[in-house]
Design a protein around this motif. Structure first.
Motif, PDB file in Angstrom:
ATOM      1  N   GLU A  45      35.429  21.683  -5.864  1.00 48.92           N
ATOM      2  CA  GLU A  45      35.915  22.253  -7.130  1.00 48.92           C
ATOM      3  C   GLU A  45      35.834  21.248  -8.276  1.00 48.92           C
ATOM      4  O   GLU A  45      35.904  21.631  -9.446  1.00 48.92           O
ATOM      5  CB  GLU A  45      37.347  22.750  -6.948  1.00 48.92           C
ATOM      6  CG  GLU A  45      37.450  23.939  -6.000  1.00 48.92           C
ATOM      7  CD  GLU A  45      38.850  24.509  -5.927  1.00 48.92           C
ATOM      8  OE1 GLU A  45      39.751  23.958  -6.594  1.00 48.92           O
ATOM      9  OE2 GLU A  45      39.046  25.500  -5.195  1.00 48.92           O
ATOM     10  N   GLY A  46      35.641  19.970  -7.955  1.00 48.22           N
ATOM     11  CA  GLY A  46      35.487  18.952  -8.994  1.00 48.22           C
ATOM     12  C   GLY A  46      34.262  19.168  -9.857  1.00 48.22           C
ATOM     13  O   GLY A  46      34.087  18.479 -10.870  1.00 48.22           O
ATOM     14  N   VAL A  47      33.410  20.122  -9.490  1.00 45.05           N
ATOM     15  CA  VAL A  47      32.221  20.400 -10.288  1.00 45.05           C
ATOM     16  C   VAL A  47      32.590  20.829 -11.706  1.00 45.05           C
ATOM     17  O   VAL A  47      31.836  20.605 -12.657  1.00 45.05           O
ATOM     18  CB  VAL A  47      31.348  21.475  -9.595  1.00 45.05           C
ATOM     19  CG1 VAL A  47      32.045  22.835  -9.595  1.00 45.05           C
ATOM     20  CG2 VAL A  47      29.984  21.554 -10.230  1.00 45.05           C
ATOM     21  N   GLU A  48      33.762  21.438 -11.857  1.00 42.34           N
ATOM     22  CA  GLU A  48      34.198  21.850 -13.194  1.00 42.34           C
ATOM     23  C   GLU A  48      34.369  20.642 -14.110  1.00 42.34           C
ATOM     24  O   GLU A  48      34.112  20.728 -15.319  1.00 42.34           O
ATOM     25  CB  GLU A  48      35.505  22.631 -13.103  1.00 42.34           C
ATOM     26  CG  GLU A  48      36.088  23.035 -14.454  1.00 42.34           C
ATOM     27  CD  GLU A  48      35.137  23.864 -15.305  1.00 42.34           C
ATOM     28  OE1 GLU A  48      35.038  23.570 -16.517  1.00 42.34           O
ATOM     29  OE2 GLU A  48      34.511  24.797 -14.774  1.00 42.34           O
ATOM     30  N   ALA A  49      34.784  19.512 -13.543  1.00 43.10           N
ATOM     31  CA  ALA A  49      34.953  18.296 -14.347  1.00 43.10           C
ATOM     32  C   ALA A  49      33.620  17.818 -14.905  1.00 43.10           C
ATOM     33  O   ALA A  49      33.542  17.301 -16.027  1.00 43.10           O
ATOM     34  CB  ALA A  49      35.601  17.194 -13.507  1.00 43.10           C
ATOM     35  N   THR A  50      32.545  17.987 -14.125  1.00 42.55           N
ATOM     36  CA  THR A  50      31.217  17.614 -14.613  1.00 42.55           C
ATOM     37  C   THR A  50      30.815  18.502 -15.780  1.00 42.55           C
ATOM     38  O   THR A  50      30.339  18.011 -16.816  1.00 42.55           O
ATOM     39  CB  THR A  50      30.173  17.731 -13.483  1.00 42.55           C
ATOM     40  OG1 THR A  50      30.540  16.869 -12.405  1.00 42.55           O
ATOM     41  CG2 THR A  50      28.789  17.327 -13.981  1.00 42.55           C
ATOM     42  N   ALA A  51      31.017  19.809 -15.631  1.00 41.80           N
ATOM     43  CA  ALA A  51      30.680  20.735 -16.709  1.00 41.80           C
ATOM     44  C   ALA A  51      31.519  20.468 -17.949  1.00 41.80           C
ATOM     45  O   ALA A  51      31.016  20.514 -19.083  1.00 41.80           O
ATOM     46  CB  ALA A  51      30.871  22.173 -16.235  1.00 41.80           C
ATOM     47  N   GLU A  52      32.785  20.155 -17.741  1.00 44.05           N
ATOM     48  CA  GLU A  52      33.661  19.875 -18.879  1.00 44.05           C
ATOM     49  C   GLU A  52      33.236  18.603 -19.603  1.00 44.05           C
ATOM     50  O   GLU A  52      33.299  18.530 -20.834  1.00 44.05           O
ATOM     51  CB  GLU A  52      35.112  19.760 -18.405  1.00 44.05           C
ATOM     52  CG  GLU A  52      36.122  19.534 -19.526  1.00 44.05           C
ATOM     53  CD  GLU A  52      36.097  20.622 -20.592  1.00 44.05           C
ATOM     54  OE1 GLU A  52      36.400  20.297 -21.761  1.00 44.05           O
ATOM     55  OE2 GLU A  52      35.772  21.790 -20.268  1.00 44.05           O
ATOM     56  N   ALA A  53      32.790  17.606 -18.851  1.00 48.23           N
ATOM     57  CA  ALA A  53      32.315  16.362 -19.472  1.00 48.23           C
ATOM     58  C   ALA A  53      31.103  16.635 -20.356  1.00 48.23           C
ATOM     59  O   ALA A  53      30.958  16.053 -21.438  1.00 48.23           O
ATOM     60  CB  ALA A  53      31.967  15.344 -18.393  1.00 48.23           C
ATOM     61  N   ILE A  54      30.242  17.534 -19.915  1.00 49.15           N
ATOM     62  CA  ILE A  54      29.072  17.899 -20.717  1.00 49.15           C
ATOM     63  C   ILE A  54      29.500  18.625 -21.982  1.00 49.15           C
ATOM     64  O   ILE A  54      29.023  18.330 -23.085  1.00 49.15           O
ATOM     65  CB  ILE A  54      28.115  18.782 -19.885  1.00 49.15           C
ATOM     66  CG1 ILE A  54      27.475  17.952 -18.774  1.00 49.15           C
ATOM     67  CG2 ILE A  54      27.032  19.401 -20.783  1.00 49.15           C
ATOM     68  CD1 ILE A  54      26.661  18.768 -17.789  1.00 49.15           C
ATOM     69  N   ARG A  55      30.424  19.567 -21.843  1.00 47.12           N
ATOM     70  CA  ARG A  55      30.881  20.319 -23.014  1.00 47.12           C
ATOM     71  C   ARG A  55      31.616  19.418 -24.000  1.00 47.12           C
ATOM     72  O   ARG A  55      31.455  19.553 -25.224  1.00 47.12           O
ATOM     73  CB  ARG A  55      31.774  21.477 -22.565  1.00 47.12           C
ATOM     74  CG  ARG A  55      31.014  22.575 -21.811  1.00 47.12           C
ATOM     75  CD  ARG A  55      31.878  23.814 -21.616  1.00 47.12           C
ATOM     76  NE  ARG A  55      32.945  23.589 -20.642  1.00 47.12           N
ATOM     77  CZ  ARG A  55      32.893  23.942 -19.368  1.00 47.12           C
ATOM     78  NH1 ARG A  55      31.799  24.546 -18.890  1.00 47.12           N
ATOM     79  NH2 ARG A  55      33.903  23.724 -18.553  1.00 47.12           N
ATOM     80  N   THR A  56      32.389  18.496 -23.494  1.00 49.02           N
ATOM     81  CA  THR A  56      33.119  17.563 -24.360  1.00 49.02           C
ATOM     82  C   THR A  56      32.164  16.711 -25.183  1.00 49.02           C
ATOM     83  O   THR A  56      32.443  16.356 -26.330  1.00 49.02           O
ATOM     84  CB  THR A  56      34.034  16.653 -23.515  1.00 49.02           C
ATOM     85  OG1 THR A  56      34.994  17.474 -22.831  1.00 49.02           O
ATOM     86  CG2 THR A  56      34.766  15.641 -24.381  1.00 49.02           C
TER      87      THR A  56
END
Length: 279
Positions: A45-56
């Motif tokens: 589920e940590g994959v969301e953190a990767t996507a969020e880092a990209i969006r940030t």
């Protein structure tokens, strides 16, 4: 200047599996920094953190919790790329497992089946569901993570090594299968890279007080880091590799350039001989 500043993936859509950590995460971030919209996929589920880092950072990304060896999940990820970002241009089938470090005969059929399901069938499923979509768009790039363990023995457990040898051949056979479509299929063969997968090796070395010798068997005398593999993936994803197809790109610090050597290195031996002659 960073690698992604030399590469333009603007307007392209990429799917990266194993994107929650390690090579997958580094690649997803690098693809996004080069301008691609990225669908980040992982069982963790940590994959969301990767996507969020990209969006940030101002990029475009979506996250999907998925099993890279489960066909409905793979098909859904490719569909999501088209639905959310309008297409599919790059797939990096990077997710993999080791199956645990075991003696050659200790891994039973269930271990082999699971390793092959994730490491080899998973990339095949990515090709199966991404290739036709890319062909319909006039081309694309499919990249898979193999390993130096798939080239020679003693770089990983037997089941892992066999699965990665299969990935090398899969890149070749898939490139031929998509002949004339503009779809390129390649794989990367990393050496020892410090990731969550290899963490037990590094932790064991630290516990034994032998952290420094890790990676010393290659000419660069060190292990690698995820960004060094992500850079290779970025190259294969980009127009810079437009004539690279059916290829296994080795990124291992030179580890596989030679057979194992237990005595003096040839260079050292030669210098020693010259010194004695001078005396």
């Amino acid at each position: 200047m960073t690698p992604q500043e030399n590469v333009d993936l603007s307007g392209r859509v990429a799917v990266v599996t194993g994107a929650a950590s390690g090579i997958g995460r580094a690649s997803a971030l690098m693809f996004a920094a080069a301008g691609a919209a990225v669908v980040c996929c992982d069982k963790a589920e940590g994959v969301e953190a990767t996507a969020e880092a990209i969006r940030t950072a101002g990029g475009r990304a979506a996250a999907r919790v998925m099993d890279a060896g489960h066909e409905p999940d793979v098909a859904a990820a490719m569909e999501a790329a088209e639905a959310e970002f309008g297409g599919l241009d790059v797939v990096f089938a990077n997710a993999g497992i080791t199956g645990g470090v075991r003696e050659f005969l200790d891994a039973g059929p269930e271990v082999w089946a699971e390793v092959l399901r994730v490491n080899l069938i998973g990339p095949y499923l990515a090709i199966r569901h991404a290739g036709p979509r890319m062909a319909a768009r006039g081309g694309g790039s499919i990249i898979m993570t193999a390993s130096v363990a798939g080239i020679r023995a003693n770089a990983g457990p037997a089941s892992y090594s066999a699965s990665k040898a299969g990935v090398v051949n899969l890149a070749q056979t898939a490139a031929q299968a998509f002949s004339g479509t503009g779809v390129r299929v390649n794989c990367i063969c990393p050496g020892l890279i410090e990731t969550e997968m290899t963490r037990p090796i590094y932790d064991y070395a630290k516990a034994m007080g032998t952290e420094v010798p890790i990676g010393m068997s290659n000419p660069l005398k060190r292990g690698g880091v995820p960004d060094e593999i992500a850079t290779a993936a970025l190259f294969l994803a980009s127009p810079l590799s437009s004539y690279v197809n059916g290829h296994a790109l080795v990124v291992d610090g030179g580890l596989s350039s030679s057979h194992p050597w237990t005595g003096a290195r040839p260079f050292s031996a030669a210098r020693g001989g010259e010194a004695k002659a001078a005396e």
